[in-house]
Scaffold this active site. Structure first.
Site, short mmCIF file in Angstrom:
data_model
loop_
_atom_site.label_atom_id
_atom_site.label_comp_id
_atom_site.label_asym_id
_atom_site.label_seq_id
_atom_site.Cartn_x
_atom_site.Cartn_y
_atom_site.Cartn_z
N HIS A 93 -2.66 7.11 4.48
CA HIS A 93 -1.48 6.24 4.58
C HIS A 93 -0.19 6.87 4.06
CE1 HIS A 93 -0.05 1.76 4.50
NE2 HIS A 93 0.24 2.38 5.62
N CYS A 129 0.77 -1.26 0.00
CA CYS A 129 0.00 0.00 0.00
C CYS A 129 0.80 1.31 0.00
CB CYS A 129 -0.91 0.04 1.22
SG CYS A 129 -1.80 -1.48 1.56
CA CA Z 1 -2.99 -2.27 -0.62
#
Ligand code: CA
Length: 472
Positions: free
Chosen positions: A134, A76
């Site tokens: 994130h 990610c």
């Molecule tokens: Ca991911």
């Protein structure tokens, strides 16, 4: 005579708007729909049979379906850092998945980097980051500090989906890495008590933003956390998949279906507002499916999330720009970094930093017939793993083994038949190209998720005296 001239000019303005202001075209809106941990073969346009995704498929059938699209990392955080800057993230030390460390400015996107929102703001685009961020939990890394006009979502690498599971008021209540999954949702710096399933709330926020910004250029970064774990779905979606016996796959399917409904609502709104042809839409997954964890399916691709075999980095990818790009299938390799390059080129913005992506438009209109990228590269610093592929299909990958291996993806997309490397010109060339690319990179600038315990030991104040994001 003078009166005649004025009449003539007025007539010209009426019959030919090129003389008038109407000719000034509005800059295209940009919508990125990024999904989290979706398997390559889990969309209809890549042949999925058990999960129907009619709305996502519409982007591929009304636009371009890419059969060789990649992301710049297999998990990610770094993948998102590449996408949002248009640069290989190892150029700026984002070679690890960042930890939730709100007191640490270095856990996230370095401030030297320009986000797509920052770049587009130079042309007065209004922008929103929806869903998973994130890219850093420090206040200085907050999406509205990184170029976005608005933010609706959460800072952590994943999140609970049911409103009743959001039990922590704020980041200042978080005491563990995964506590971030249970914070309430933020809209800018206000806390929101959501009432619906999270995926639906994210869709609503994106649609609402589009409605409010229909008259100005806008950028929507709709980063659904679905179908990333935890596997949580409502009956409404689960009931659609009574035929799937495997519980994990069934819940996963329900989560994907909810995203598909959301994509449908976004497309419908753009159509309703008559701005469909002035909006470029990208759809992709941030990495391959972690099939053991969420029940995803990468089809014939080898491995999944985390791996530098195709299953980790080769993702479902579609794009539409109605009235500008004819529907077709594009087979040459492209990468998520191209989204930044394409969008800034369309907005006529000069990026602050050198970028690695390429403007895809001339390749998709047929103006250019060569490959956007002769070579694409990947590096996993901690694992000493790497991969490099050429547009001729040859790939060298070193992952979880002592030796690197060479494959011909044009004949063997499943990377099952290792080719002889010795005396191979292709092999030598790929390694040479990789080494030259690697010389541009730097070591990671922060400890990542794999060093969660070590980081906490080094930073005993990690969750102490954390300032709330909320404007009191
Ligand atoms: Ca991911």
């Amino acid at each position: 005579m003078k009166k005649n001239c004025v009449t003539l000019l007025l007539l010209l303005l009426l019959i030919n708007p090129i003389f008038g202001q109407d000719k000034v075209e509005k800059l295209p809106n940009v919508v990125i729909i990024l999904v989290d941990d979706l398997g390559y073969a889990d969309v209809g346009f890549n042949g999925c049979k058990d999960i129907s995704t009619p709305n996502i498929d519409k982007i591929a059938t009304d636009g371009v379906k890419f059969t060789n699209a990649y992301v710049s990392y297999a998990v990610c955080g770094p993948s998102r850092a590449g996408l949002i800057t248009g640069r290989y993230q190892d150029r700026f030390g984002f070679g690890r998945n960042p930890l939730l460390a709100p007191n640490d400015i270095n856990q996230g996107l370095p401030l030297s980097e320009e986000t797509l929102a920052e770049a587009l703001s130079k042309k007065d685009y209004k922008s929103i980051a929806v869903g998973k961020w994130h890219l850093g939990a420090n206040l200085k890394q907050y999406p509205t500090q990184r170029g976005f006009t608005e933010f609706f979502g959460f800072l952590s690498g994943g999140h609970n989906y049911f409103p009743e599971k959001l039990t922590l008021n704020d980041i200042s209540d978080v005491r563990t890495q995964y506590g971030g999954y249970s914070t309430k949702i933020l809209h800018n710096k206000k806390r929101i008590e959501i009432k619906k399933y999270l995926t639906e709330e994210l869709t609503d926020a994106a649609v609402d933003f589009i409605k409010r910004n229909k008259d100005n250029p806008f950028f929507v970064y709709l980063a659904y956390n679905a179908p990333h774990t935890p596997l949580q779905a409502t009956e409404k979606y689960l009931l659609r998949f009574k035929n799937i016996k495997n519980k994990k796959r069934r819940t996963y399917a329900a989560m994907v279906s909810s995203v598909d409904d959301g994509v449908g609502l976004v497309l419908e709104e753009l159509k309703k507002l008559n701005i469909e042809e002035n909006t470029i839409i990208y759809f992709l997954s941030d990495n391959g499916g972690p099939y053991l964890y969420n029940g995803s399916n990468n089809g014939e691709l080898r491995d999944g999330k985390g791996s530098l075999y195709e299953g980790g980095i080769h993702v479902p990818f579609a794009m539409q720009w109605k009235g500008h790009i004819k529907p077709h299938v594009y087979t040459k390799p492209i990468i998520s970094l191209d989204i930044f390059a394409t969008s800034t080129a369309l907005a006529n913005v000069k990026p602050k930093n050198p970028i690695d992506g390429v403007n895809l438009i001339p390749f998709l209109t047929g103006q250019k017939n060569n490959s956007p990228h002769k070579y694409l590269y990947w590096r996993k610093f901690d694992q000493k793993a790497y991969a490099v592929r050429c547009d001729n299909g040859m790939k060298v990958v070193k992952y979880k083994s002592d030796d690197d291996k060479m494959f011909n993806l044009n004949k063997d997309i499943g990377e099952a038949k290792e080719l002889e490397k010795n005396n191979s010109k292709d092999y030598r060339k790929l390694i040479k190209k990789y080494n030259s690319w690697q010389s541009l990179l730097i070591d990671p600038v922060f400890l990542g998720l794999r060093s969660n315990k070590e980081y906490s030991k080094k930073h005993p104040d990690r969750f102490k005296n954390v300032k709330s994001y909320i404007n009191k």
